[in-house]
Each structure stands twice: as structure tokens, then as C-alpha cells.
Design a protein around this motif. Structure first.
Motif, mmCIF file in Angstrom:
data_model
loop_
_atom_site.group_PDB
_atom_site.id
_atom_site.type_symbol
_atom_site.label_atom_id
_atom_site.label_comp_id
_atom_site.label_asym_id
_atom_site.label_seq_id
_atom_site.Cartn_x
_atom_site.Cartn_y
_atom_site.Cartn_z
ATOM 1 N N UNK A 72 -1.686 -9.394 14.282
ATOM 2 C CA UNK A 72 -1.493 -10.560 15.258
ATOM 3 C C UNK A 72 -2.473 -11.412 15.441
ATOM 4 N N UNK A 73 -3.773 -11.208 14.883
ATOM 5 C CA UNK A 73 -4.756 -12.121 14.971
ATOM 6 C C UNK A 73 -5.070 -12.729 13.681
ATOM 7 N N UNK A 74 -5.276 -11.716 12.701
ATOM 8 C CA UNK A 74 -5.601 -12.224 11.151
ATOM 9 C C UNK A 74 -4.698 -12.785 10.572
ATOM 10 N N UNK A 75 -3.157 -12.553 10.873
ATOM 11 C CA UNK A 75 -2.004 -13.222 10.128
ATOM 12 C C UNK A 75 -1.646 -12.181 8.728
ATOM 13 N N UNK A 76 -1.299 -12.965 7.635
ATOM 14 C CA UNK A 76 -0.824 -12.023 6.659
ATOM 15 C C UNK A 76 -2.116 -11.381 5.900
ATOM 16 N N UNK A 77 -2.051 -10.220 5.475
ATOM 17 C CA UNK A 77 -3.108 -9.598 4.661
ATOM 18 C C UNK A 77 -2.209 -8.952 3.532
ATOM 19 N N UNK A 78 -2.770 -9.429 2.214
ATOM 20 C CA UNK A 78 -2.092 -8.781 1.088
ATOM 21 C C UNK A 78 -2.685 -7.488 0.724
ATOM 22 N N UNK A 79 -2.128 -6.308 0.515
ATOM 23 C CA UNK A 79 -2.899 -5.037 0.330
ATOM 24 C C UNK A 79 -2.338 -4.355 -0.980
ATOM 25 N N UNK A 80 -3.125 -3.705 -1.487
ATOM 26 C CA UNK A 80 -2.460 -2.643 -2.711
ATOM 27 C C UNK A 80 -2.520 -1.059 -1.893
ATOM 28 N N UNK A 81 -1.355 -0.666 -2.299
ATOM 29 C CA UNK A 81 -0.850 0.809 -1.688
ATOM 30 C C UNK A 81 -0.956 1.823 -2.524
ATOM 31 N N UNK A 82 -1.763 2.617 -2.321
ATOM 32 C CA UNK A 82 -1.854 4.008 -3.164
ATOM 33 C C UNK A 82 -1.702 5.205 -2.337
ATOM 34 N N UNK A 83 -0.960 6.101 -2.729
ATOM 35 C CA UNK A 83 -0.245 7.471 -2.327
ATOM 36 C C UNK A 83 -0.867 8.642 -2.795
ATOM 37 N N UNK A 84 -1.449 9.322 -2.088
ATOM 38 C CA UNK A 84 -1.889 10.717 -2.839
ATOM 39 C C UNK A 84 -0.876 11.734 -2.112
ATOM 40 N N UNK A 85 -0.108 12.394 -2.636
ATOM 41 C CA UNK A 85 0.687 13.304 -2.270
ATOM 42 C C UNK A 85 0.048 14.922 -2.224
ATOM 43 N N UNK A 86 0.301 15.650 -1.144
ATOM 44 C CA UNK A 86 0.201 17.141 -1.302
ATOM 45 C C UNK A 86 0.781 17.725 -2.279
ATOM 46 N N UNK A 87 0.282 18.848 -2.530
ATOM 47 C CA UNK A 87 1.065 19.716 -3.814
ATOM 48 C C UNK A 87 2.609 19.711 -3.516
ATOM 49 N N UNK A 88 2.855 20.174 -2.324
ATOM 50 C CA UNK A 88 4.384 20.300 -1.906
ATOM 51 C C UNK A 88 5.051 19.055 -1.767
ATOM 52 N N UNK A 89 4.375 17.837 -1.707
ATOM 53 C CA UNK A 89 4.871 16.635 -1.419
ATOM 54 C C UNK A 89 5.433 16.191 -0.108
#
Length: 278
Positions: A231-248
Motif C-alpha cells: 500500500x505504501x511502496x507500490x509494486x515489488x517484483x520478487x522471486x518465490x522459492x518453496x521448500x516443501x516438507x517431506x510429506x508436502x
């Protein structure tokens, strides 16, 4: 509720942890063995007075949500978590279904992520724990309850509020991904689970959801690159990494930006701006 057993258990588990175990600094002239009561309360997002009364054998019976928060704060194993529930007069949570329990290993990784948004989500897109940077970017999810805890539910039940964090051109793609994710969870947990309850409720109140649900697309995925709207900084481009648990059943989500980029500067500014309200 066995107040004597609860008090002794909380005390011993608190003494067994060091500040570094939970991502805290030791500080100067530390006299307490293990964690301080106020540190456990802070990690569990509860008042120090409430936690203190539990250790002093005079607190009220904690709710399941409070116990889940304490279990995370004290980095309890699954067996220890089950014991905590039972001495408080609750049945132990079903380990086979969706659960708020976060494994200590995942929490240790999260504890070391101070400079970038990171959080743990369930298969129903429920934020189970988040760091300060994630609260600043996405809002504090700790006060949500019931179906409102699910980001999937909020996306369709409250689109005017929930979708403001994403560019409008990404809304259709996000809707499809969330429904496919819920379909995957529904297949694992069954129609009588929270996944089934969410699906039934949304089908009745959202034509968009009902149409996407009828496609029967099944997939649990996270966009590797996304744009978030602050709401204050506007658009922020980020990369998303997901680390799953063993049973997902859960995933640790880490959002980063390229060093030296405008997005990286905005993530730095989040520390100054502080936590949003969901």
C-alpha cells in the motif's frame, strides 16, 4: 487439564532452548537458563502474563490455537506437541490431516531468514508462521480464525480486499492456481475435511470459484516470479522459492529480490514501515 504437568513441561522445554535455537540474540548479562518467559510469549504471539500464568499453574485452559502457537514457539516434536494437547485436556491433532504443527527443522530455517519475507503455509494456504518481513509485506495473519485463515477462501470470499496485493492482470492466473491447489488438497484430505468445507462454502458464494472448480484442474504450485503490491511502496517484483516438507503438507515460502534492484531497496524499506493489518 493437568496444570501441574503442564507447568513442569513448559518450564523444562523452555529451559532446554537457547536464544540461538529460535533465532534470537543472547543479549548482555543473560542470567536465565534457556528462554525467558517473555521470549516464549513473543514467539507464540501471546501476552507474557497469559503464558506466565500457565507456568504458575493458575492459567485457564488454553485453546487448540494457543497450544499450536506454544508448540511452535518451543519447537516441540510431534510427540511433545501431542503430549501438550493431552495434559491441557484436548485430543491430540490428527497427524494424517491438515495440521498447524510446523516441524522444528522448518522453523530453524525460518529463524535464520531475517532480511527477506518468509512464511510457512499449509495445503490450504493458511499462514502458520511468518517472519517480520512477511508481516510487513503481506500483513499479520496471526489474528485470523476459521475459514478466514485460508488465503484460498479469502481470495474468493473477499476479493475486493484480498486481491489488492496483486496486479489486476495477475488475478485470473492466481484464481486458477488457488482452485487447482484446493482441488489437490481436497483429493488428499477428503470431502469432510476443511478443504471440503472451503470448497462447499465458496461454490455457494462465488460464481468464479464454481466455474473454476468444475474444470477439475489439480496442481499445487507457486509462481517462481510474481509482483506484490504494497500500500505504501507500490509494486515489488520478487522471486518465490518453496521448500516443501517431506510429506508436502506444508511449504516454507521465501520471497527475494535481485541484489541492487529497486525491489531489493523496497524490501529493505519494509523494516522501517513495519507490519500491515490483513
Amino acid at each position: 487439564m493437568d496444570r501441574e504437568a503442564l507447568a513442569e513441561f513448559l518450564l523444562r522445554r523452555r529451559e532446554a532452548l537457547s536464544p540461538s535455537d529460535v533465532g534470537l540474540g543472547a543479549g548482555a548479562r543473560r542470567r536465565t537458563v534457556g528462554l525467558r518467559r517473555e521470549e516464549v510469549a513473543q514467539l507464540a504471539a501471546m501476552s507474557t502474563d497469559y503464558y506466565t500464568r500457565l507456568e504458575q499453574r493458575r492459567g485457564p485452559q488454553p485453546s487448540g490455537q494457543i497450544l499450536a502457537s506454544i508448540a511452535r514457539a518451543l519447537r516441540l516434536t510431534a510427540d511433545e506437541r501431542d503430549y501438550l494437547y493431552r495434559v491441557c485436556g484436548h485430543s491430540a491433532p490428527d497427524r494424517a490431516g491438515a495440521t498447524d504443527y510446523v516441524r522444528p527443522g522448518i522453523l530453524r530455517v525460518l529463524d535464520r531468514l531475517h532480511d527477506t519475507p518468509a512464511f510457512v503455509v499449509s495445503v490450504l494456504d493458511e499462514v502458520l508462521v511468518q517472519n517480520d518481513a512477511a508481516r510487513a509485506l503481506l500483513g499479520d495473519a496471526s489474528g485470523l480464525a476459521g475459514l478466514e485463515r485460508s488465503g484460498i477462501y479469502r481470495w474468493f470470499a473477499h476479493p475486493e480486499q484480498e486481491r489488492r496485493r496483486y496486479p489486476e492482470e495477475d488475478h485470473a492466473r492466481q484464481s486458477r492456481a488457488l482452485v487447482a491447489s484446493l482441488r489437490a488438497a481436497h483429493g488428499v484430505l477428503g470431502a469432510r475435511s476443511r478443504a471440503g468445507e472451503i470448497a462447499k462454502e465458496l461454490a455457494a458464494r462465488s460464481a468464479e470459484f464454481a466455474e473454476l472448480w468444475s474444470i477439475h484442474e489439480v496442481a499445487r504450485r507457486f509462481e517462481q516470479h510474481k509482483v506484490m503490491i504494497h500500500p505504501e511502496l507500490g509494486a515489488i517484483e520478487v522471486d518465490c522459492q518453496a521448500l516443501f516438507t517431506e510429506d508436502e503438507s506444508q511449504a516454507l515460502i521465501v520471497l527475494t529480490a535481485a541484489p541492487g534492484s529497486e525491489a531489493a531497496s523496497k524490501l529493505e524499506l519494509l523494516r522501517v514501515i513495519g507490519t500491515q493489518v490483513v
